[in-house]
Motif scaffolding. Sequence first.
Motif, PDB file in Angstrom:
ATOM      1  N   ARG A 107     -18.961  26.245 -46.965  1.00  0.00           N
ATOM      2  CA  ARG A 107     -18.312  26.005 -45.664  1.00  0.00           C
ATOM      3  C   ARG A 107     -17.516  24.706 -45.769  1.00  0.00           C
ATOM      4  O   ARG A 107     -18.065  23.646 -46.107  1.00  0.00           O
ATOM      5  N   PHE A 163     -16.119  30.299 -47.308  1.00  0.00           N
ATOM      6  CA  PHE A 163     -15.691  30.972 -48.534  1.00  0.00           C
ATOM      7  C   PHE A 163     -16.914  31.533 -49.250  1.00  0.00           C
ATOM      8  O   PHE A 163     -17.955  30.880 -49.301  1.00  0.00           O
ATOM      9  N   HIS A 202     -13.255  35.114 -47.197  1.00  0.00           N
ATOM     10  CA  HIS A 202     -12.992  33.865 -46.485  1.00  0.00           C
ATOM     11  C   HIS A 202     -12.593  34.183 -45.049  1.00  0.00           C
ATOM     12  O   HIS A 202     -12.023  35.235 -44.763  1.00  0.00           O
ATOM     13  N   TYR A 203     -12.929  33.263 -44.151  1.00  0.00           N
ATOM     14  CA  TYR A 203     -12.571  33.439 -42.738  1.00  0.00           C
ATOM     15  C   TYR A 203     -12.809  32.117 -42.012  1.00  0.00           C
ATOM     16  O   TYR A 203     -13.584  31.262 -42.462  1.00  0.00           O
ATOM     17  N   PRO A 204     -12.139  31.910 -40.892  1.00  0.00           N
ATOM     18  CA  PRO A 204     -12.338  30.675 -40.123  1.00  0.00           C
ATOM     19  C   PRO A 204     -13.728  30.641 -39.498  1.00  0.00           C
ATOM     20  O   PRO A 204     -14.307  31.674 -39.151  1.00  0.00           O
ATOM     21  N   CYS A 205     -14.280  29.440 -39.367  1.00  0.00           N
ATOM     22  CA  CYS A 205     -15.535  29.240 -38.652  1.00  0.00           C
ATOM     23  C   CYS A 205     -15.328  28.153 -37.603  1.00  0.00           C
ATOM     24  O   CYS A 205     -14.203  27.714 -37.352  1.00  0.00           O
ATOM     25  N   LEU A 229      -5.246  33.882 -45.534  1.00  0.00           N
ATOM     26  CA  LEU A 229      -5.565  32.997 -44.409  1.00  0.00           C
ATOM     27  C   LEU A 229      -4.323  32.491 -43.701  1.00  0.00           C
ATOM     28  O   LEU A 229      -4.393  32.027 -42.562  1.00  0.00           O
ATOM     29  N   GLY A 287     -13.928  24.900 -39.410  1.00  0.00           N
ATOM     30  CA  GLY A 287     -13.215  24.956 -40.677  1.00  0.00           C
ATOM     31  C   GLY A 287     -13.123  26.352 -41.241  1.00  0.00           C
ATOM     32  O   GLY A 287     -12.732  27.301 -40.550  1.00  0.00           O
ATOM     33  N   LEU A 288     -13.552  26.522 -42.488  1.00  0.00           N
ATOM     34  CA  LEU A 288     -13.440  27.798 -43.184  1.00  0.00           C
ATOM     35  C   LEU A 288     -14.715  28.084 -43.973  1.00  0.00           C
ATOM     36  O   LEU A 288     -15.370  27.154 -44.461  1.00  0.00           O
ATOM     37  N   VAL A 315      -3.084  26.845 -43.576  1.00  0.00           N
ATOM     38  CA  VAL A 315      -4.209  26.014 -43.157  1.00  0.00           C
ATOM     39  C   VAL A 315      -3.733  24.572 -43.282  1.00  0.00           C
ATOM     40  O   VAL A 315      -3.584  24.057 -44.393  1.00  0.00           O
ATOM     41  N   TYR A 367      -4.143  21.927 -46.372  1.00  0.00           N
ATOM     42  CA  TYR A 367      -4.799  22.555 -47.527  1.00  0.00           C
ATOM     43  C   TYR A 367      -3.881  23.598 -48.170  1.00  0.00           C
ATOM     44  O   TYR A 367      -3.060  24.241 -47.491  1.00  0.00           O
ATOM     45  N   THR A 393     -12.581  21.242 -42.357  1.00  0.00           N
ATOM     46  CA  THR A 393     -11.188  20.950 -42.690  1.00  0.00           C
ATOM     47  C   THR A 393     -10.735  19.572 -42.220  1.00  0.00           C
ATOM     48  O   THR A 393      -9.803  19.005 -42.800  1.00  0.00           O
TER      49      THR A 393
END
Length: 423
Positions: A305, A235, A226-229, A201, A232-233, A204, A207, A308
């Motif tokens: 989810r 997992f 995992h990937y950004p949304c 990633l 946030g992120l 971040v 984090y 962040t």
Amino acid sequence: MTGVEADSPGQVAVDETHARIDPDVEEARLRSVQQLNLLDSEPEDRFAQITRMAKAVFGVPMSTVSLLDRDRQWFKAVDGIELQNQPREQTVCQVTVARAYTRPADPALVIEDVSTIPFFAEIPQISGEGGIRFYAGYPLYGPGGHPVGTFCVYDTRPRQLTADQLAAFRELAAWAQREIENSDDLERAAKVQRQLLPPPLGIVPGYSIETMCLPAFAVGGDFYDHYPCNDGLVFTVADVMGKGLGAAILTATVRSAMRAASRAFDAVCVDTPEHDLGEVVETVAGQLAEDFAGTETFATLFHARLRTRDGHIDYVDGGHGLATVRRSDGHCTVLHGGGLPIGILPEDTWRSAAVDLGPGDMLVIASDGLLDLVAGGDAFELLRILSGTSTPAAVRRKVEELVASLPPVDDVTLVAIRRDDAG
């Protein structure tokens, strides 16, 4: 444990000491046998080709490829003799396997007439009229370089091998070794599976994150994603029941379906990002219901989810049960989702739960392969280990130490996310 000493050409002196393996070494060797995932598997022509070739090359009536388990010798390929399982103490191959440790540079065991050796003479396949006389065995190696079994040729009359025949014997053993490793197809599959894991990633803000996925075999049934949304992120950690190539194929399917469904919900709900993650899991479970039913398997998963900006986490636990929050004071709490794995019951439903990460808190998601590496497979012992680590990097190092000390027989996957201390 001592080596087998030659008395005369083609003849050896053997007793029970030559079959002994140090108990700690033997445990590591047995784990290597398990890691192959070959015991009690169906016959395969790729091994039968070797035993047929051996009979033709050497003009012998019998040839085998076998694995040496704790209490038995199990035959993957048998040509010319009726065997499936043999008590370990009634085998010549137990000495061949032990010899791999004492004579690593020259592990082949060739005996002109095994019936003249008291330690072997009472073995049923040797003691009777017309029984085995000539034996040639070569150890086959598994993960960690441990001898897991043997390639052998036998004859009902005493004989020796010339230098050229011994070279040919070693070549056929090398062929059997390549098939044990299954190098071609599995190595390519393993490379593809590694490439399917998401790229790091990167940074971040606020984090710390560590991830790892260590298949117990060349390919595995675990994955993480995992990937950004939107805010946030996302997992995911999942574990498809089973091992090897079959589980790996389903793993790729589950990973793609989870990512596609999750991103589709994010796109549709861009103005209301708080949609229930259970809908994502239900969509995937419905989409893959026929696949799971047809293969008679299922998958556990933990899908989360992270928002962040404030450390809020929504999650769904589909029968996974190995997600833990380690608070900044060292206290650990297991997250219970209560849902079944996907693929168990058609039309099942899942609902999300929530937890908040404060500064210094860490979420750890693992697969059940990690339990095999702690004493007694105890989840409380796993919690004790985690409570002594305060950062994702420390958790990863601890898991790597466990894997190094006890090679896993199941895939080990880890995702650790820490909300760093403010300031």
